[in-house]
Design an enzyme around this catalytic site. Structure first.
Site, PDB file in Angstrom:
ATOM      1  N   THR A  90       0.845  -1.197   0.000  1.00 12.28           N
ATOM      2  CA  THR A  90       0.000   0.000   0.000  1.00 12.28           C
ATOM      3  C   THR A  90       0.879   1.245   0.000  1.00 12.28           C
ATOM      4  O   THR A  90       0.654   2.195  -0.759  1.00 12.28           O
ATOM      5  CB  THR A  90      -0.945  -0.019   1.214  1.00 12.28           C
ATOM      6  OG1 THR A  90      -1.662  -1.245   1.195  1.00 12.28           O
ATOM      7  CG2 THR A  90      -1.921   1.135   1.178  1.00 12.28           C
TER       8      THR A  90
ATOM      9  N   LYS B  96       8.307  12.351  20.602  1.00 15.87           N
ATOM     10  CA  LYS B  96       8.404  13.366  21.672  1.00 15.87           C
ATOM     11  C   LYS B  96       7.077  13.559  22.386  1.00 15.87           C
ATOM     12  O   LYS B  96       6.953  14.397  23.271  1.00 15.87           O
ATOM     13  CB  LYS B  96       8.844  14.707  21.078  1.00 15.87           C
ATOM     14  CG  LYS B  96      10.164  14.654  20.337  1.00 15.87           C
ATOM     15  CD  LYS B  96      10.487  16.040  19.762  1.00 15.87           C
ATOM     16  CE  LYS B  96      11.702  15.982  18.847  1.00 15.87           C
ATOM     17  NZ  LYS B  96      11.875  17.244  18.105  1.00 15.87           N
TER      18      LYS B  96
ATOM     19  N   HIS C 283     -10.148  -0.743   4.655  1.00 13.66           N
ATOM     20  CA  HIS C 283      -9.035  -0.493   3.729  1.00 13.66           C
ATOM     21  C   HIS C 283      -9.664  -0.257   2.352  1.00 13.66           C
ATOM     22  O   HIS C 283      -9.582  -1.085   1.455  1.00 13.66           O
ATOM     23  CB  HIS C 283      -8.114  -1.712   3.727  1.00 13.66           C
ATOM     24  CG  HIS C 283      -6.770  -1.496   3.112  1.00 13.66           C
ATOM     25  ND1 HIS C 283      -6.461  -0.408   2.328  1.00 13.66           N
ATOM     26  CD2 HIS C 283      -5.642  -2.255   3.162  1.00 13.66           C
ATOM     27  CE1 HIS C 283      -5.188  -0.520   1.933  1.00 13.66           C
ATOM     28  NE2 HIS C 283      -4.678  -1.622   2.425  1.00 13.66           N
TER      29      HIS C 283
HETATM   30  C1  NCD Z   1      -3.512  -5.926   3.997  1.00 12.89           C
HETATM   31  C2  NCD Z   1      -3.654  -4.911   5.092  1.00 12.89           C
HETATM   32  O1  NCD Z   1      -2.690  -4.212   5.441  1.00 12.89           O
HETATM   33  O2  NCD Z   1      -4.764  -4.796   5.565  1.00 12.89           O
HETATM   34  N1  NCD Z   1      -2.422  -5.691   3.169  1.00 12.89           N
HETATM   35  C3  NCD Z   1      -2.538  -4.734   2.187  1.00 12.89           C
HETATM   36  O3  NCD Z   1      -2.675  -3.571   2.437  1.00 12.89           O
HETATM   37  N2  NCD Z   1      -2.511  -5.148   0.916  1.00 12.89           N
HETATM   38  C4  NCD Z   1      -3.697  -7.313   4.414  1.00 12.89           C
HETATM   39  C5  NCD Z   1      -2.929  -7.857   5.577  1.00 12.89           C
HETATM   40  O4  NCD Z   1      -2.155  -7.154   6.233  1.00 12.89           O
HETATM   41  O5  NCD Z   1      -3.101  -9.038   5.837  1.00 12.89           O
END
Ligand code: NCD
Length: 285
Positions: free
Chosen positions: A46, A74, A123
């Site tokens: 990401t 800090k 997400h």
């Molecule tokens: C995922 C997340 O960070 O939620 N990864 C991602 O961003 N592609 C999935 C995970 O961490 O398992």
């Protein structure tokens, strides 16, 4: 100004606008614009994807991967940090271990905020790239059966993709997980074998180690569902196997060579295009 905090913020029309741009790949320049990436939690794809997207659009970046070298150490508050970066940039991409953090950031920020993962919450940009990938294989999602497998309770990508999918009325959505890792209030099962033959999209997820308070229950649950070449034999020829990544042990590495495995082959590049589209739509003048 428009924030991207939850998959629920999107209408079908919004999604199609983003996808049209991601498909067309004709980009406006974002020269002179700056994106701050504030990652309070580890990330490979990401983070890399947002940075790459902004650079490819000709914009600038303030890349902060881990807050260990910032004034957070800090004792600066989250709100103060966000407010500061909202004066230095035109957009803030934020990842944080607490669910709801991006919403708080949006309250203080004077520029758009993109939620790049908030704890066990959501997400949304991952969900967009996932849906984009599904759509590139199946034009009519109402004919598609999606099976989510793994840590559905803690997996934020599942939460967001589930709400985007609901706008497209898939034929069926199965939720397969150990009972302890089911989404509260959602009926699921722990029988993958049963639903494999009818599955068009098999969406695997990692058991989210960092969300467990008890290491023993993680150990007990982490390998409950594994996709191997034997699993792939029971899956339709036309199906696809997805994973937001990182993969730990839930997909055997030899499965990567199966043409139906699209996590490396398609999802990562699609993520770049979808994020370029989002940044363009939010920032181009
Ligand atoms: C995922 C997340 O960070 O939620 N990864 C991602 O961003 N592609 C999935 C995970 O961490 O398992």
């Amino acid at each position: 100004m428009k924030h991207i905090l939850s998959a629920k913020d999107f209408s079908k029309e919004d999604i199609e606008n983003v996808f049209a741009l991601a498909r067309k790949k004709v980009w406006p320049t974002l020269a002179g614009k700056v994106m701050a990436a504030l990652f309070y939690e580890p990330s490979t794809r990401t983070y890399g994807s947002f940075i790459s997207a902004m650079q490819r659009l000709g914009g600038g970046i303030i890349p902060i991967s881990g807050m260990g070298n910032t004034s957070v150490v800090k004792g600066e508050t989250f709100r103060d940090t966000v407010e500061t970066f909202s004066k230095l940039s035109d957009i803030i991409v934020i990842r944080h271990p607490e669910s709801g953090a991006a919403h708080i950031a949006a309250e203080v920020s004077t520029v758009p905020v993109i939620n790049a993962g908030d704890g066990t919450g959501e997400h949304p940009t991952q969900a967009l790239l996932d849906l984009f990938t599904i759509q590139s294989h199946f034009h009519d999602i109402s004919e598609v059966t999606v099976t989510f497998v793994g840590d559905l309770k803690n997996g934020r990508t599942v939460h967001s993709l589930r709400s985007l999918l609901s706008l497209y009325h898939p034929k069926k959505v199965h939720f397969v997980s150990p009972r302890e890792l089911a989404i509260p209030g959602i009926t699921g099962s722990d029988n993958l074998e049963e639903v494999l033959p009818e599955t068009d999209v098999l969406y695997m997820t990692r058991v989210q180690k960092e969300r467990f308070s008890d290491p023993l229950s993680y150990e007990r649950l982490k390998d409950r569902f594994r996709v191997t070449s034997a699993t792939m034999k029971k899956l339709k020829k036309t199906a696809i196997l997805m994973h937001p990544l990182p993969r730990v042990t839930e997909i055997a590495t030899d499965v990567d060579r199966d043409p139906r495995a699209v996590y490396f082959r398609e999802q990562i590049k699609n993520g770049l295009y979808v994020r370029m589209a989002l940044l363009s739509l939010l920032l181009a003048t």
